[in-house]
Design an enzyme around this catalytic site. Structure first.
Site, short mmCIF file in Angstrom:
data_model
loop_
_atom_site.label_atom_id
_atom_site.label_comp_id
_atom_site.label_asym_id
_atom_site.label_seq_id
_atom_site.Cartn_x
_atom_site.Cartn_y
_atom_site.Cartn_z
N THR A 283 2.42 15.31 12.86
CA THR A 283 3.20 14.11 13.10
C THR A 283 4.36 14.36 14.07
O THR A 283 4.89 15.47 14.14
CB THR A 283 3.78 13.59 11.78
OG1 THR A 283 4.72 12.55 12.03
CG2 THR A 283 4.51 14.69 11.01
N TYR B 74 9.42 14.58 4.56
CA TYR B 74 8.07 14.40 5.11
C TYR B 74 7.87 15.27 6.34
O TYR B 74 6.92 16.05 6.44
CB TYR B 74 7.84 12.93 5.46
CG TYR B 74 6.62 12.70 6.32
CD1 TYR B 74 5.35 12.99 5.86
CD2 TYR B 74 6.75 12.20 7.62
CE1 TYR B 74 4.22 12.80 6.66
CE2 TYR B 74 5.64 11.99 8.42
CZ TYR B 74 4.39 12.29 7.94
OH TYR B 74 3.28 12.10 8.74
#
Length: 311
Positions: free
Chosen positions: A116, A140
């Site tokens: 990501t 995250y």
């Protein structure tokens, strides 16, 4: 045989579809926490289970003579990760470590990791390349960076090959059946608000950008899936860089995205600006030179196409 973890999820189901169309034999491991069985193509086997189950993963890899793994099994909400950071570490980091350890034991030679843009955190310029500083600002992003480190360990051992594909903001769908159902993503959030007759919310309107709202690189999920096929083909023949940005290289503001969704939905509602969310960078756009050079990948869908296939 290729194992796709999280293959019944939004992005995973598109990857499975494109891999199957390209002639790869695919097997899915998914715990169905967010995945849907109806997304799985005919002829593709689903094993219900968790990537943190060492014994199960080992058994799958050995019994099916798996050549390569594409790991899409993950938790992915920045906001949720602040509430349950330990679970994000368990699934995203430890789960990847278990997959890598099992792959090493089973003789798997290829590993493609779903990563990501959140590994970059805030960038002064807002345009990030694979050489940019990695400074995640959420649990995250941190968990996905730790997962990348596990893949680096895999690549370093015994001629094994792999890469981490760093997705930017994913939109769109190949079909109604494969639509994004995550309430953490912008399109489902806006559509849910419009369905209730409520104005969609923009988190922060005072950023140093052209219209005061955050700017992001949005890419169609089918382009993301196609990048995996290209990576799988390249890794069967040789090596790839350890991490590759998968984006368009174009930035759109949150206000522009919402305006296009509202226009295509023929709604008269206007978005309202509320307070900023902690940890949102003002701008995050992919430098895509390496994807072009290493994968021969260029995103193909326009913003209008991305939105129209999302609603």
């Amino acid at each position: 045989m290729w194992l796709v973890t999280g293959g019944a999820g939004y992005i995973g189901s598109h990857v499975v579809l494109k891999m199957k169309e390209a002639g790869f034999e695919v097997l899915i491991l998914d715990n169905l926490s967010s995945g849907l069985t109806e997304r799985i193509p005919v002829g593709v086997k689903l094993i219900k289970g968790d990537i943190c189950d060492f014994d199960l993963v080992s058994k799958i890899l050995l019994e099916n003579k798996v050549e390569g793994i594409i790991n899409l099994a993950a938790l992915k909400s920045v906001q949720e990760s602040k509430q349950i950071p330990e679970e994000y570490v368990r699934i995203n980091h430890i789960g990847t470590k278990i997959l890598v350890d099992c792959a090493n034991m089973a003789g798997v030679k290829i590993f493609i990791q779903s990563s990501t843009a959140a590994v970059y955190g805030k960038s002064d310029s807002g345009l990030v390349s694979e050489k940019s500083k990695l400074n995640p600002i959420s649990p995250y992003g941190e968990s996905k960076l730790l997962a990348e480190r596990e893949v680096e360990r895999f690549i370093d051992e015994d001629g094994r090959r792999g890469t981490s594909l760093r997705y930017f903001n994913v939109l769109g769908s190949e079909s109604l059946l494969l639509k994004d159902n995550s309430k953490a993503n912008v399109v489902p959030m806006v559509l849910e608000a419009l369905a209730k007759g409520a104005a969609p919310q923009i988190f922060g309107g005072d950023y140093q950008t052209k219209d005061g709202t955050c700017i992001r690189d949005y890419i169609h999920v089918s382009d993301i899936a196609r990048a995996h096929v290209l990576a799988a083909k390249r890794l069967k023949q040789g090596s790839l860089p350890g991490a590759i940005n998968i984006g368009t290289g174009e930035g759109y503001s949150v206000r522009e995205i919402m305006s296009e969704i509202i226009r295509q939905c023929n709604s008269t509602l206007s978005p309202v600006v509320v307070g900023r969310r902690e940890g949102d960078p003002a701008k995050l756009v992919a430098a895509v030179d390496l994807a072009i050079e290493a994968l021969g990948f260029t995103a193909s869908c326009s913003l209008k196409e991305m939105i129209s296939s999302s609603i």
